[in-house]
Structure formats: structure tokens, C-alpha cells
Design an enzyme around this catalytic site. Structure first.
Site, PDB file in Angstrom:
ATOM      1  N   ASN A 235       7.513  -7.123   5.461  1.00  0.00           N
ATOM      2  CA  ASN A 235       6.793  -8.246   4.885  1.00  0.00           C
ATOM      3  C   ASN A 235       5.328  -8.132   5.290  1.00  0.00           C
ATOM      4  O   ASN A 235       4.998  -7.999   6.474  1.00  0.00           O
ATOM      5  CB  ASN A 235       7.390  -9.566   5.387  1.00  0.00           C
ATOM      6  N   GLY A 236       4.450  -8.162   4.318  1.00  0.00           N
ATOM      7  CA  GLY A 236       3.029  -7.957   4.576  1.00  0.00           C
ATOM      8  C   GLY A 236       2.413  -8.976   5.499  1.00  0.00           C
ATOM      9  O   GLY A 236       1.594  -8.632   6.362  1.00  0.00           O
TER      10      GLY A 236
ATOM     11  N   ASP B 219       0.553  -5.992  -1.245  1.00  0.00           N
ATOM     12  CA  ASP B 219       1.075  -6.120  -2.611  1.00  0.00           C
ATOM     13  C   ASP B 219       1.979  -7.349  -2.647  1.00  0.00           C
ATOM     14  O   ASP B 219       3.193  -7.233  -2.527  1.00  0.00           O
ATOM     15  CB  ASP B 219       1.839  -4.851  -2.979  1.00  0.00           C
TER      16      ASP B 219
END
Length: 151
Positions: free
Chosen positions: A9-10, A30
Site C-alpha cells: 500500500n503506497g 499509483d
């Protein structure tokens, strides 16, 4: 140290992995754009990440759909975002609030090779995007755009 790529998870990664020991790196974000507040989360996460790792290069993808929504996002980055923030956009048709018409990319601390101007005064990034707009045009209104949100 060899380069590495992580899949996670960014938003979690920005907190867990920055700054890297090497003090160099590229961070690709993204987002899924499934939540209504995704653009606001992006601005806040980028601000926090930049505080932790100001010399990093950040690449943030975003969809081009409703110009009012992406425009508000860009305005917020222009007022609150980090320095050296560039927006690049490629549209394959004219803007239409009902569908995705292209893609945008925010670059923080972009590489000089992308922003260097040629004899015509165009950056390498914009020259490439102009070519892609002509190649991938699906309808009238295909275009490329480059805007420094903060120099």
C-alpha cells in the site's frame, strides 16, 4: 546497495520506508482513486513524504476525467505542494466529465533530462507527450500539456 522494488500500500510505504538509507530514490504512487477523498489524501501524503525525503523523485499518476476535479487537485498542489513540482498530461480526446480521456503524472524533483529545453523551447517530456498524443489520438482534442506547479 542494489535497487529494490516493493509492492505494498503506497500510503503505508511512504511512512514505513522513507527516507531510504541511500538518501536517493524514486517513489511511484499509483492510487486506486476509489475513494472520494483520494486527491486530498495524495496532497497530504506527498507533503508528509517530502518532509521526510525532500531530495527524492516522486511520480504520481492520476486519471484525466472531470477537468474540475483534476484542476482542483493541481491548484492545491500549486499552493500547498512541494517545490519543483511538474504536471504532465496526455489526453487522447477532448475532456469529458463522464469518462477517462487521458492520464496525468505529477513529478516532484523531476530528472533534468526530462525538463531540459530543446532549441524550440520545448522540454524533452513535452516533445515526447506531443508525439504520443498524435500517435494515440482517439478523437479530436487529443493533446499534451506541461505545467510547472511550483518551480
Amino acid at each position: 546497495i542494489p535497487p529494490s522494488v516493493r509492492e505494498m500500500n503506497g500510503y503505508t510505504a511512504l511512512k514505513a520506508m522513507l527516507p531510504p538509507k541511500e538518501r536517493r530514490g524514486i517513489v511511484l504512487i499509483d492510487p486506486p482513486f476509489e475513494l472520494r477523498d483520494e486527491y486530498a489524501r495524495l496532497v497530504e501524503a506527498l507533503a508528509e513524504a517530502h518532509r521526510r525525503f525532500a531530495t527524492g523523485t516522486y511520480l504520481i499518476w492520476y486519471p484525466l476525467k472531470d477537468p474540475a476535479v483534476s484542476g482542483e487537485f493541481l491548484e492545491r498542489l500549486a499552493s500547498e505542494g512541494p517545490p519543483k513540482t511538474l504536471a504532465l498530461e496526455l489526453q487522447v480526446m477532448a475532456a469529458d466529465p463522464m469518462r477517462m480521456t487521458g492520464s496525468g503524472m505529477i513529478l516532484v524533483n523531476p530528472p533534468f533530462a526530462l525538463t531540459e529545453k530543446d532549441a524550440d523551447g520545448k522540454s524533452a517530456a513535452l516533445s515526447l507527450l506531443d508525439s504520443l498524443a498524435a500517435t494515440f489520438a482517439q478523437a479530436p482534442g487529443a493533446c499534451a500539456r506541461e505545467e510547472w506547479l511550483k518551480a
